[in-house]
Motif scaffolding. Structure first.
Motif, PDB file in Angstrom:
ATOM      1  N   SER A  81       0.827  -1.207   0.000  1.00  0.00           N
ATOM      2  CA  SER A  81       0.000   0.000   0.000  1.00  0.00           C
ATOM      3  C   SER A  81       0.861   1.257   0.000  1.00  0.00           C
ATOM      4  CB  SER A  81      -0.984  -0.010   1.166  1.00  0.00           C
ATOM      5  OG  SER A  81      -0.278   0.060   2.368  1.00  0.00           O
ATOM      6  N   SER A  82       2.018   1.203   0.665  1.00  0.00           N
ATOM      7  CA  SER A  82       2.853   2.405   0.632  1.00  0.00           C
ATOM      8  C   SER A  82       3.435   2.639  -0.762  1.00  0.00           C
ATOM      9  CB  SER A  82       3.959   2.342   1.688  1.00  0.00           C
ATOM     10  OG  SER A  82       4.927   1.398   1.308  1.00  0.00           O
ATOM     11  N   GLU A  83       3.562   1.553  -1.536  1.00  0.00           N
ATOM     12  CA  GLU A  83       4.015   1.708  -2.924  1.00  0.00           C
ATOM     13  C   GLU A  83       2.857   2.095  -3.842  1.00  0.00           C
ATOM     14  OE1 GLU A  83       7.255   1.143  -4.278  1.00  0.00           O
ATOM     15  OE2 GLU A  83       8.017   1.024  -2.234  1.00  0.00           O
ATOM     16  N   GLY A  84       1.638   2.095  -3.281  1.00  0.00           N
ATOM     17  CA  GLY A  84       0.492   2.568  -4.046  1.00  0.00           C
ATOM     18  C   GLY A  84      -0.183   1.523  -4.932  1.00  0.00           C
ATOM     19  N   ALA A 114      -2.880  -1.942  -5.404  1.00  0.00           N
ATOM     20  CA  ALA A 114      -3.812  -2.981  -4.980  1.00  0.00           C
ATOM     21  C   ALA A 114      -3.427  -4.203  -5.816  1.00  0.00           C
ATOM     22  CB  ALA A 114      -5.241  -2.564  -5.256  1.00  0.00           C
ATOM     23  N   PHE A 115      -4.046  -5.358  -5.556  1.00  0.00           N
ATOM     24  CA  PHE A 115      -3.583  -6.566  -6.260  1.00  0.00           C
ATOM     25  C   PHE A 115      -4.760  -7.479  -6.521  1.00  0.00           C
ATOM     26  CE2 PHE A 115      -3.960  -8.510  -2.125  1.00  0.00           C
ATOM     27  CZ  PHE A 115      -3.622  -7.462  -1.279  1.00  0.00           C
ATOM     28  N   LYS A 116      -4.632  -8.282  -7.575  1.00  0.00           N
ATOM     29  CA  LYS A 116      -5.726  -9.189  -7.904  1.00  0.00           C
ATOM     30  C   LYS A 116      -5.396 -10.642  -7.612  1.00  0.00           C
ATOM     31  CE  LYS A 116      -8.308  -8.184 -11.638  1.00  0.00           C
ATOM     32  NZ  LYS A 116      -8.612  -7.708 -13.012  1.00  0.00           N
ATOM     33  N   PRO A 168      -9.818  -6.133  -7.687  1.00  0.00           N
ATOM     34  CA  PRO A 168      -8.601  -6.016  -6.898  1.00  0.00           C
ATOM     35  C   PRO A 168      -8.868  -6.019  -5.396  1.00  0.00           C
ATOM     36  CG  PRO A 168      -8.985  -4.043  -8.259  1.00  0.00           C
ATOM     37  CD  PRO A 168     -10.038  -5.021  -8.599  1.00  0.00           C
ATOM     38  N   LEU A 169      -7.974  -6.667  -4.673  1.00  0.00           N
ATOM     39  CA  LEU A 169      -8.054  -6.646  -3.213  1.00  0.00           C
ATOM     40  C   LEU A 169      -7.214  -5.486  -2.723  1.00  0.00           C
ATOM     41  CD1 LEU A 169      -7.468 -10.385  -2.196  1.00  0.00           C
ATOM     42  CD2 LEU A 169      -9.596  -9.239  -2.827  1.00  0.00           C
ATOM     43  N   ILE A 208      -2.256  -3.417  -9.347  1.00  0.00           N
ATOM     44  CA  ILE A 208      -2.989  -2.290  -9.923  1.00  0.00           C
ATOM     45  C   ILE A 208      -2.507  -1.025  -9.216  1.00  0.00           C
ATOM     46  CG2 ILE A 208      -5.277  -1.314 -10.374  1.00  0.00           C
ATOM     47  CD1 ILE A 208      -5.388  -4.131 -11.290  1.00  0.00           C
ATOM     48  N   LYS A 209      -2.000  -0.082 -10.001  1.00  0.00           N
ATOM     49  CA  LYS A 209      -1.510   1.164  -9.398  1.00  0.00           C
ATOM     50  C   LYS A 209      -2.704   2.015  -8.983  1.00  0.00           C
ATOM     51  CE  LYS A 209       2.094   3.946  -8.729  1.00  0.00           C
ATOM     52  NZ  LYS A 209       3.243   3.580  -7.932  1.00  0.00           N
TER      53      LYS A 209
END
Ligand code: DCP
Ligand code: CA
Ligand code: CA
Length: 362
Positions: free
Chosen positions: A278-281, A283-285, A308-309, A345-346
């Motif tokens: 999250s600090s890198e900005g 989300a992920f699927k 995305p989660l 996902i950015k």
């Protein structure tokens, strides 16, 4: 060269709706708690004249603008991302080496193409400004200097639509009178410590004993502060590859066979991993859990989700589900366990919202 787009989100809004141009425009992220709960991402320069600033609560911005015909808009991050991508593609074409720093900011190493000539660099910057204006109708501010620190301070020096050139021999003097927090990397905390030792301006900092700075701030920051304050910085401009995945793996204190025994480790990994992602900005699927057995065989299970989660809870839940399935099907003794997230996902701009929500809400 450092290029920074002016009042970026708000300027994007003006581009698609030119009637906004003379009005105060405030771009907001609403917290979802209803009403005006949320934060200002940015505002155009008209709104800034009334004191509106990034990070301010929407309630406060409305108060500042209550007597004028101001426009409050919900941030459209996908749209700003798209504009950003197109601008970055233009900028990339002008650089020997290109480094995208954020949605509206990039460093361009142009040393070779201008053969170290500052006048040629200035002409190049004017061409860049022209092309960005022509292609996207956006203004930007550009700083040119012998290194990244000076270029960044220079791009911030005249805004909006600025161009500031600082030659090597002018660098130290150019920054000397500025407050220390104009140096990239000096936040409120460092500023306070510096104030305690009588350092207010960058010039004050430049005159400190470097050993003393190292003893207070440690090797890395101490040396950086001393050199940067003197106009020196040798950080190269470097291309940034987008990461494709993030992962963490740890070794159990003793081998385990049940979900219950492994759960605590999963919890630790997910906390750590989520804070990184999250600090890198991102989300992920996709989430994947890997176990290394006592015989050093590797097993994994993964799942790709339609949406995305984003969140520690959903990461942990997904990981526990995968771990449960893996242990049931394989019946192994686990020596090491790891979690990986991918299909990133950015999600730009979201960190600010998170910061807002975890600070005091109005
Ligand atoms: N942003 C945000 N929250 C913040 C700061 C910025 O969401 N606390 C977003 C909105 C900005 C964009 O990032 O438009 C770029 O940030 P900048 O700090 O470069 O500020 P602006 O481009 O808005 O204004 P400036 O003209 O000062 O560069
Ligand atoms: Ca900007
Ligand atoms: Ca910026």
């Amino acid at each position: 060269m450092q290029v920074d787009l002016d009042y970026f989100y708000a300027q994007c809004e003006e581009v698609r709706n030119p009637t906004l141009k003379d009005k105060p425009v405030v771009v907001c992220i609403y917290s979802g708690r209803g009403g005006d709960s949320g934060a200002v991402t940015t505002a155009n320069y008209v709104a800034r004249r009334y004191g509106v600033r990034s990070g301010m609560s929407i309630v406060k911005a409305k108060r500042l603008l209550k007597d004028v015909n101001a426009v409050f808009l919900k941030a459209d991050l996908d749209y700003y991302d798209e504009v950003s991508r197109r601008v970055m593609n233009i900028l990339r074409g002008y650089a020997d080496v290109f480094e995208e720093v954020s949605v509206d900011e990039a460093y361009l190493d142009v040393t070779e193409r201008v053969k170290g000539d500052y006048e040629a660099a200035k002409q190049l910057a004017l061409r860049i400004k022209e092309e960005v204006k022509r292609a996207e109708n956006l203004t930007c501010s550009i700083g040119i200097g012998p290194n990244k620190v000076i270029a960044k301070i220079a791009s911030d020096y005249q805004k909006p639509d600025g161009l500031t050139v600082v030659k090597p021999e002018e660098a130290a003097q150019f920054i000397a009178k500025m407050d220390v927090d104009k140096l990239p990397g000096v936040g409120a905390k460092t500023k306070k410590v510096l104030e305690e030792i009588g350092v207010k301006t960058i010039g004050d900092l430049a005159k400190q004993d470097p050993q003393k700075l190292v003893s207070i701030f440690g090797m890395k920051l101490g040396n950086y502060l001393y050199n940067a304050a003197n106009g020196r910085d040798d950080e190269p401009v470097k291309e940034r590859a987008e990461p494709t995945q993030f992962s963490r793996i740890i070794t159990l204190r003793q081998d385990a066979q049940t979900v219950k025994e492994v759960e605590g480790y999963i919890d630790e990994i997910c906390r750590d991993l989520y804070s990184k992602v999250s600090s890198e900005g991102y989300a992920f699927k996709s989430v994947s859990v890997t176990c290394v057995s006592d015989t050093l065989s590797t097993y994994s299970r993964s799942e790709t989700y339609e949406h995305p989660l984003d969140g520690y809870d959903s990461l942990k839940m997904a990981s526990i589900t995968l771990l449960t399935r893996l242990l049931e099907e394989e019946g192994i003794k686990v020596r090491r366990v790891g979690v990986r997230v991918s299909d990133l996902i950015k999600k730009r701009g979201q960190k600010t919202l998170y910061e807002y929500l975890t600070s005091t809400a109005e």
